[in-house]
Scaffold this active site. Structure first.
Site, PDB file in Angstrom:
ATOM      1  N   HIS A  90      -1.293  -7.962   1.865  1.00 23.73           N
ATOM      2  CA  HIS A  90      -2.167  -7.639   3.008  1.00 23.73           C
ATOM      3  C   HIS A  90      -3.435  -8.491   2.979  1.00 23.73           C
ATOM      4  O   HIS A  90      -4.524  -8.030   3.301  1.00 23.73           O
ATOM      5  CB  HIS A  90      -2.539  -6.151   2.986  1.00 23.73           C
ATOM      6  CG  HIS A  90      -1.375  -5.242   3.224  1.00 23.73           C
ATOM      7  ND1 HIS A  90      -0.995  -4.821   4.476  1.00 23.73           N
ATOM      8  CD2 HIS A  90      -0.492  -4.688   2.353  1.00 23.73           C
ATOM      9  CE1 HIS A  90       0.068  -4.027   4.384  1.00 23.73           C
ATOM     10  NE2 HIS A  90       0.399  -3.945   3.102  1.00 23.73           N
ATOM     11  N   ALA A 100      -3.112  -3.033  -3.313  1.00 26.47           N
ATOM     12  CA  ALA A 100      -2.037  -3.429  -4.239  1.00 26.47           C
ATOM     13  C   ALA A 100      -0.663  -2.925  -3.831  1.00 26.47           C
ATOM     14  O   ALA A 100       0.228  -2.821  -4.670  1.00 26.47           O
ATOM     15  CB  ALA A 100      -2.362  -2.972  -5.670  1.00 26.47           C
ATOM     16  N   ASP A 101      -0.446  -2.628  -2.555  1.00 28.94           N
ATOM     17  CA  ASP A 101       0.835  -2.087  -2.102  1.00 28.94           C
ATOM     18  C   ASP A 101       1.626  -3.132  -1.320  1.00 28.94           C
ATOM     19  O   ASP A 101       1.096  -4.150  -0.889  1.00 28.94           O
ATOM     20  CB  ASP A 101       0.597  -0.863  -1.213  1.00 28.94           C
ATOM     21  CG  ASP A 101      -0.199  -1.209   0.040  1.00 28.94           C
ATOM     22  OD1 ASP A 101      -1.208  -1.923  -0.104  1.00 28.94           O
ATOM     23  OD2 ASP A 101       0.176  -0.787   1.143  1.00 28.94           O
ATOM     24  N   GLU A 102       2.911  -2.857  -1.176  1.00 31.53           N
ATOM     25  CA  GLU A 102       3.816  -3.609  -0.301  1.00 31.53           C
ATOM     26  C   GLU A 102       3.722  -5.116  -0.538  1.00 31.53           C
ATOM     27  O   GLU A 102       3.558  -5.918   0.385  1.00 31.53           O
ATOM     28  CB  GLU A 102       3.515  -3.274   1.168  1.00 31.53           C
ATOM     29  CG  GLU A 102       3.727  -1.802   1.498  1.00 31.53           C
ATOM     30  CD  GLU A 102       3.369  -1.447   2.924  1.00 31.53           C
ATOM     31  OE1 GLU A 102       4.008  -0.526   3.476  1.00 31.53           O
ATOM     32  OE2 GLU A 102       2.455  -2.067   3.510  1.00 31.53           O
ATOM     33  N   VAL A 103       3.848  -5.492  -1.800  1.00 32.96           N
ATOM     34  CA  VAL A 103       3.805  -6.908  -2.134  1.00 32.96           C
ATOM     35  C   VAL A 103       4.797  -7.180  -3.260  1.00 32.96           C
ATOM     36  O   VAL A 103       4.971  -6.347  -4.155  1.00 32.96           O
ATOM     37  CB  VAL A 103       2.368  -7.329  -2.538  1.00 32.96           C
ATOM     38  CG1 VAL A 103       1.898  -6.573  -3.774  1.00 32.96           C
ATOM     39  CG2 VAL A 103       2.272  -8.835  -2.750  1.00 32.96           C
TER      40      VAL A 103
END
EC number: 3.2.1.52
Length: 507
Positions: free
Chosen positions: A245, A301-304
């Site tokens: 993001h 720190a999400d969706e990566v």
């Protein structure tokens, strides 16, 4: 930007307008969140137009608090003066700091007899008691209220709301008003998602090209945000979402992206092998922390994913750190950022995403925010069992997302912070994972409602059930007040009672 003068008239009215229909002979007060203990006495107290706020002259912390309470009461038609010594006048509200061991940091006792007394161990406890008092005095001068004693304290430490400011930019006026609305509901943590692919919405001296044109605040506006939050006992939690993001950061600082991209598309995640990335983030985080003081930081720190790495900088770091794959590099990044945040004496949050059994081990001080119990087959218990503390941000029923995915008032009223629902679930009751309060009391610090990708004009309706965004934005409901009671009072009130007091109904 010219800002409107904001009072609590509308804010308390939003809460109270929905609950004034409660029967006059009901023993239940029209309060949200409902207090833990209410003891009624005989008789009533009729407040006059002129009220006097009385407090010990030696309690310096109570002076600004008394000023805030006086300001808020004036919105209900009262005229308030101050009195700090001598004989207590009639028609007074006495503020008393007293630690008898029963209040904790946020508890209070509100006594209404032939006068009003608020007692707590801390100014924060006094403040939350004043929010209850504002609801009781909503009708204004010369309207009697019952003589009673309220003993109250929160069930959970963290009672939060998150607003997505990066996908849909919100005015500073919105945030100032929302802080006061949160405080009226005894919510105390306001996470603002300041950055994403779409924009970076904070000012920056360290990186002057970073703020998105026409979609960022000035330093003066951020100071106003900080001052209002402090006045209303709400902590701001900044979120700069990395390493995914992060397209807005990379557009402004191209060196933060990996040296290779997929299908020649612009990079949307940070190069977490480049030492300059860590240096830039530490510089940026320090700048934001200096602007927005507090105890917390959200890394995102999400969706990566870092699969099939070809970036030379990432490969070099993996070799030097003896990391076998991109997932381990991602864990390494989170731990490096935790060291930065902890060095600033803050606690760090991350959205779920890392493998709790993976290596290197993610530091156990990090607080995890699970949002989908079906995500990669992981459950909150996987994080519990690995030693992590959790903030409940479960999609069902706590997401108000894209004006599409949101739960009904009934679903939220039937929920508690010990329950986690599946993402995008139209029937969350079927998929809720429930945990035993006795065994998980110290593993869940609270809960947070998350409003994602919603326009400013829709927020009031989707969260509070009122506002200008209808019928364009459907399904208005008092979702936030219902959630606020469950995270303050727990489940001691019934679903029926909560829906009635918030003016909601079964859908």
């Amino acid at each position: 930007m010219q800002l409107r003068i904001i009072t609590l008239t509308t804010i308390v009215a939003i809460i109270m307008a929905a609950i004034v229909h409660a029967a006059e002979d009901s023993s239940e007060l029209p309060l949200v969140p409902y207090p833990r203990q209410v003891t009624y006495e005989k008789g009533s107290f009729t407040p006059g137009k002129k009220l006097t706020l009385s407090y010990d002259a030696g309690a310096a912390a109570l002076k600004p608090l008394a000023q805030t309470i006086a300001q808020d009461l004036s919105a209900n038609g009262f005229e308030c003066g101050h009195h700090t010594h001598g004989t207590k006048p009639s028609n007074s509200i006495t503020l008393r700091l007293q630690d008898d061991g029963s209040f904790g940091d946020e508890g209070y006792r509100l006594t209404i007899a032939q006068g009003i007394t608020l007692t707590a161990a801390t100014p924060t406890g006094i403040f939350w008691g004043s929010r209850t008092l504002l609801q009781l005095l909503h009708a204004g001068p010369q309207n009697p209220i019952a003589q009673l004693t309220i003993n109250d304290a929160p069930e959970f430490l963290h009672r939060g709301l998150m607003i997505d400011n990066a996908r849909k930019f919100h005015s500073i006026d919105f945030h100032l008003k929302m802080i006061k609305r949160m405080a009226a509901l005894k919510l105390n943590r306001y996470q603002i998602h300041f950055s994403d692919h779409q924009s970076y919405t904070l000012p920056s001296t360290a990186f002057p090209t970073l703020p998105t044109k026409d979609q960022h605040y000035t330093r003066a506006q951020i100071q106003q945000l900080v001052d209002t939050a402090h006045q209303y006992h709400v902590q701001i939690i900044p979120e700069i979402d990395v390493p995914g993001h992060a397209a807005a950061l990379i557009r402004s600082i191209p060196s933060l992206g990996c040296t290779t991209t997929t299908n020649n598309k612009p990079a949307r995640k940070l190069c977490i092998g480049n030492p300059q990335t860590y240096q830039a983030l530490e510089k940026l985080f320090t700048e934001v922390m200096d602007m927005i003081p507090g105890d917390y930081w959200h890394l995102g720190a999400d969706e990566v994913h870092y699969n099939n790495i070809q970036c030379t900088a990432c490969l070099a770091t993996m070799k030097s750190q003896k990391l076998e794959n991109g997932t381990q590099l991602y864990h390494h990044f989170i731990n490096r950022m935790h060291d930065v945040v902890k060095g600033k004496e803050r606690t760090m949050f991350v959205w779920e995403g890392f493998d709790p059994k993976g290596t290197p081990k993610i530091h156990p001080d990090i607080i995890v925010c699970p949002f989908d119990i079906k995500h990669k087959g992981r459950m909150p218990s996987d994080y519990f069992n690995a030693g992590y503390t959790i903030l409940n941000t479960a999609w069902s029923p706590l997401y108000v997302a894209d004006n599409i995915y949101m739960c009904t008032p009934e679903a939220i009223a039937r929920w508690s912070p010990f329950m986690f629902g599946a993402g995008r679930s139209p029937q969350p009751f079927t998929y809720w994972k429930k945990f035993n309060p006795k065994t998980h009391r110290n593993k869940i610090i609270g809960a947070q409602m998350c409003s994602w990708d919603n326009e400013e004009k829709a927020e009031e309706g989707l969260l509070l059930g009122t506002g200008p965004g209808f019928p364009e934005y459907g399904r208005p409901a008092p979702r936030l007040p219902i959630m606020a009671e469950r995270v303050w009072t727990g489940t001691q009130t019934t679903t029926k009672s909560l829906l009635e007091r918030t003016g909601a109904s079964y859908w």
